[in-house]
Design a protein around this motif. Structure first.
Motif, mmCIF file in Angstrom:
data_model
loop_
_atom_site.group_PDB
_atom_site.id
_atom_site.type_symbol
_atom_site.label_atom_id
_atom_site.label_comp_id
_atom_site.label_asym_id
_atom_site.label_seq_id
_atom_site.Cartn_x
_atom_site.Cartn_y
_atom_site.Cartn_z
ATOM 1 N N LYS A 3 0.881 -1.077 -0.002
ATOM 2 C CA LYS A 3 -0.012 0.059 -0.030
ATOM 3 C C LYS A 3 0.957 1.358 0.150
ATOM 4 C CE LYS A 3 -4.053 -1.926 2.174
ATOM 5 N NZ LYS A 3 -5.101 -1.875 2.570
ATOM 6 N N ASN A 4 0.392 2.331 -0.783
ATOM 7 C CA ASN A 4 1.192 3.544 -0.916
ATOM 8 C C ASN A 4 0.345 4.574 -0.649
ATOM 9 O OD1 ASN A 4 -0.021 3.551 -3.389
ATOM 10 N ND2 ASN A 4 1.884 3.450 -4.425
ATOM 11 N N ILE A 5 -0.991 4.596 -0.352
ATOM 12 C CA ILE A 5 -1.937 5.507 -0.105
ATOM 13 C C ILE A 5 -2.513 5.384 1.378
ATOM 14 C CG2 ILE A 5 -4.252 6.377 -0.740
ATOM 15 C CD1 ILE A 5 -3.648 5.310 -3.422
ATOM 16 N N GLY A 6 -2.488 6.554 1.937
ATOM 17 C CA GLY A 6 -2.797 6.347 3.252
ATOM 18 C C GLY A 6 -3.368 7.963 3.875
ATOM 19 N N GLY A 7 -3.864 7.891 5.070
ATOM 20 C CA GLY A 7 -3.888 9.135 5.815
ATOM 21 C C GLY A 7 -5.045 10.082 5.074
ATOM 22 N N PHE A 8 -4.965 11.218 4.680
ATOM 23 C CA PHE A 8 -5.895 12.206 4.087
ATOM 24 C C PHE A 8 -6.197 11.611 2.617
ATOM 25 C CE2 PHE A 8 -7.129 16.041 2.097
ATOM 26 C CZ PHE A 8 -8.274 16.263 2.981
ATOM 27 N N ASP A 9 -5.293 11.264 1.952
ATOM 28 C CA ASP A 9 -5.307 10.929 0.526
ATOM 29 C C ASP A 9 -6.232 9.956 0.265
ATOM 30 O OD1 ASP A 9 -4.607 11.112 -2.225
ATOM 31 O OD2 ASP A 9 -2.967 9.885 -2.012
ATOM 32 N N ARG A 10 -6.467 8.838 1.002
ATOM 33 C CA ARG A 10 -7.301 7.527 0.864
ATOM 34 C C ARG A 10 -8.981 7.985 0.590
ATOM 35 N NH1 ARG A 10 -6.509 1.424 3.197
ATOM 36 N NH2 ARG A 10 -7.901 0.731 1.662
ATOM 37 N N PRO A 11 -9.220 8.563 1.740
ATOM 38 C CA PRO A 11 -10.618 8.998 1.925
ATOM 39 C C PRO A 11 -10.967 10.010 1.028
ATOM 40 C CG PRO A 11 -9.782 9.440 4.066
ATOM 41 C CD PRO A 11 -8.656 8.712 2.994
ATOM 42 N N LEU A 12 -10.245 10.901 0.467
ATOM 43 C CA LEU A 12 -10.334 11.856 -0.346
ATOM 44 C C LEU A 12 -10.341 11.380 -1.589
ATOM 45 C CD1 LEU A 12 -10.404 15.031 -1.010
ATOM 46 C CD2 LEU A 12 -7.877 14.762 -1.532
ATOM 47 N N ARG A 13 -9.702 10.236 -2.016
ATOM 48 C CA ARG A 13 -9.991 9.575 -3.483
ATOM 49 C C ARG A 13 -11.345 8.919 -3.371
ATOM 50 N NH1 ARG A 13 -5.358 7.710 -6.423
ATOM 51 N NH2 ARG A 13 -3.335 8.837 -5.726
ATOM 52 N N LEU A 42 -11.933 5.872 -7.285
ATOM 53 C CA LEU A 42 -12.659 5.157 -6.352
ATOM 54 C C LEU A 42 -11.753 4.062 -5.941
ATOM 55 C CD1 LEU A 42 -14.927 4.555 -4.642
ATOM 56 C CD2 LEU A 42 -16.142 3.748 -6.717
ATOM 57 N N PHE A 43 -11.284 3.264 -6.904
ATOM 58 C CA PHE A 43 -10.600 1.872 -6.825
ATOM 59 C C PHE A 43 -9.437 2.139 -6.323
ATOM 60 C CE2 PHE A 43 -8.142 -1.658 -8.689
ATOM 61 C CZ PHE A 43 -8.674 -2.799 -8.154
ATOM 62 N N THR A 44 -8.696 2.980 -6.810
ATOM 63 C CA THR A 44 -7.253 2.888 -5.909
ATOM 64 C C THR A 44 -7.325 3.362 -4.316
ATOM 65 O OG1 THR A 44 -7.198 5.492 -6.484
ATOM 66 C CG2 THR A 44 -5.885 3.518 -8.020
ATOM 67 N N GLY A 45 -8.369 4.069 -4.112
ATOM 68 C CA GLY A 45 -8.671 4.655 -2.805
ATOM 69 C C GLY A 45 -9.068 3.649 -2.094
ATOM 70 N N LEU A 46 -9.932 2.375 -2.792
ATOM 71 C CA LEU A 46 -10.547 1.401 -1.848
ATOM 72 C C LEU A 46 -9.367 0.448 -1.628
ATOM 73 C CD1 LEU A 46 -13.992 0.893 -3.569
ATOM 74 C CD2 LEU A 46 -13.445 1.502 -1.293
ATOM 75 N N ILE A 47 -8.447 0.284 -2.731
ATOM 76 C CA ILE A 47 -7.326 -0.979 -2.414
ATOM 77 C C ILE A 47 -6.124 -0.189 -1.736
ATOM 78 C CG2 ILE A 47 -8.199 -2.291 -4.414
ATOM 79 C CD1 ILE A 47 -5.819 -1.259 -5.792
ATOM 80 N N GLY A 48 -6.059 0.919 -1.771
ATOM 81 C CA GLY A 48 -4.855 1.633 -0.913
ATOM 82 C C GLY A 48 -3.698 1.632 -1.693
ATOM 83 N N ILE A 58 6.182 7.953 -4.752
ATOM 84 C CA ILE A 58 5.437 8.677 -3.807
ATOM 85 C C ILE A 58 4.687 7.559 -2.962
ATOM 86 C CG2 ILE A 58 3.516 10.299 -3.515
ATOM 87 C CD1 ILE A 58 4.121 11.417 -6.216
ATOM 88 N N ARG A 59 4.809 8.212 -1.685
ATOM 89 C CA ARG A 59 4.020 7.126 -0.440
ATOM 90 C C ARG A 59 3.172 8.162 0.631
ATOM 91 N NH1 ARG A 59 5.166 2.271 0.407
ATOM 92 N NH2 ARG A 59 4.419 1.479 2.595
ATOM 93 N N THR A 60 2.196 8.019 0.671
ATOM 94 C CA THR A 60 1.395 8.831 1.717
ATOM 95 C C THR A 60 0.865 8.209 3.025
ATOM 96 O OG1 THR A 60 -0.553 8.434 0.618
ATOM 97 C CG2 THR A 60 0.490 10.626 0.081
ATOM 98 N N CYS A 61 1.415 6.909 2.976
ATOM 99 C CA CYS A 61 1.000 5.990 4.079
ATOM 100 C C CYS A 61 2.380 5.893 5.058
ATOM 101 C CB CYS A 61 0.277 4.859 4.009
ATOM 102 S SG CYS A 61 1.328 3.661 3.037
ATOM 103 N N LYS A 62 1.991 5.602 6.094
ATOM 104 C CA LYS A 62 3.132 5.243 7.128
ATOM 105 C C LYS A 62 3.714 3.827 6.887
ATOM 106 C CE LYS A 62 1.734 8.341 10.542
ATOM 107 N NZ LYS A 62 1.076 8.417 12.056
ATOM 108 N N LEU A 63 5.210 3.788 7.028
ATOM 109 C CA LEU A 63 5.808 2.211 6.691
ATOM 110 C C LEU A 63 5.562 1.615 8.034
ATOM 111 C CD1 LEU A 63 9.043 3.803 5.081
ATOM 112 C CD2 LEU A 63 7.307 2.370 4.050
ATOM 113 N N LYS A 64 5.281 0.267 7.769
ATOM 114 C CA LYS A 64 5.244 -0.405 8.937
ATOM 115 C C LYS A 64 6.687 -0.991 9.391
ATOM 116 C CE LYS A 64 0.650 -2.411 7.352
ATOM 117 N NZ LYS A 64 -0.021 -3.534 7.295
ATOM 118 N N ALA A 65 6.792 -1.223 10.933
ATOM 119 C CA ALA A 65 8.196 -1.616 10.965
ATOM 120 C C ALA A 65 8.093 -3.112 11.000
ATOM 121 C CB ALA A 65 8.225 -1.190 12.755
#
Length: 66
Positions: A3-13, A42-48, A58-65
């Motif tokens: 996943k490379n979409i997160g935070g504010f970007d995902r619901p906005l999409r 819509l599809f990119t927001g749903l799958i992240g 580009i990456r708007t979601c946080k990286l997992k440890a």
């Protein structure tokens, strides 16, 4: 596929995709088919995951440890 979409970007999409898709039912004539492009955000927001973000690094979601 990581996943490379997160935070504010995902619901906005998701919201933007639904709004654009709703235009399909409001517009008459041949231009109404352009509203089906709302499927993309819509599809990119749903799958992240967004292929364009991957292409440009580009990456708007946080990286997992690990």
């Amino acid at each position: 596929m990581e996943k490379n979409i997160g935070g504010f970007d995902r619901p906005l999409r998701i919201v933007a995709g639904l709004v654009i898709l709703s235009l399909f039912f409001m517009i008459e004539g041949p231009n109404r088919w352009f509203a089906l492009l709302g499927i993309v955000p819509l599809f990119t927001g749903l799958i992240g995951w967004c292929p364009a973000y991957t292409l440009f690094g580009i990456r708007t979601c946080k990286l997992k440890a690990k």
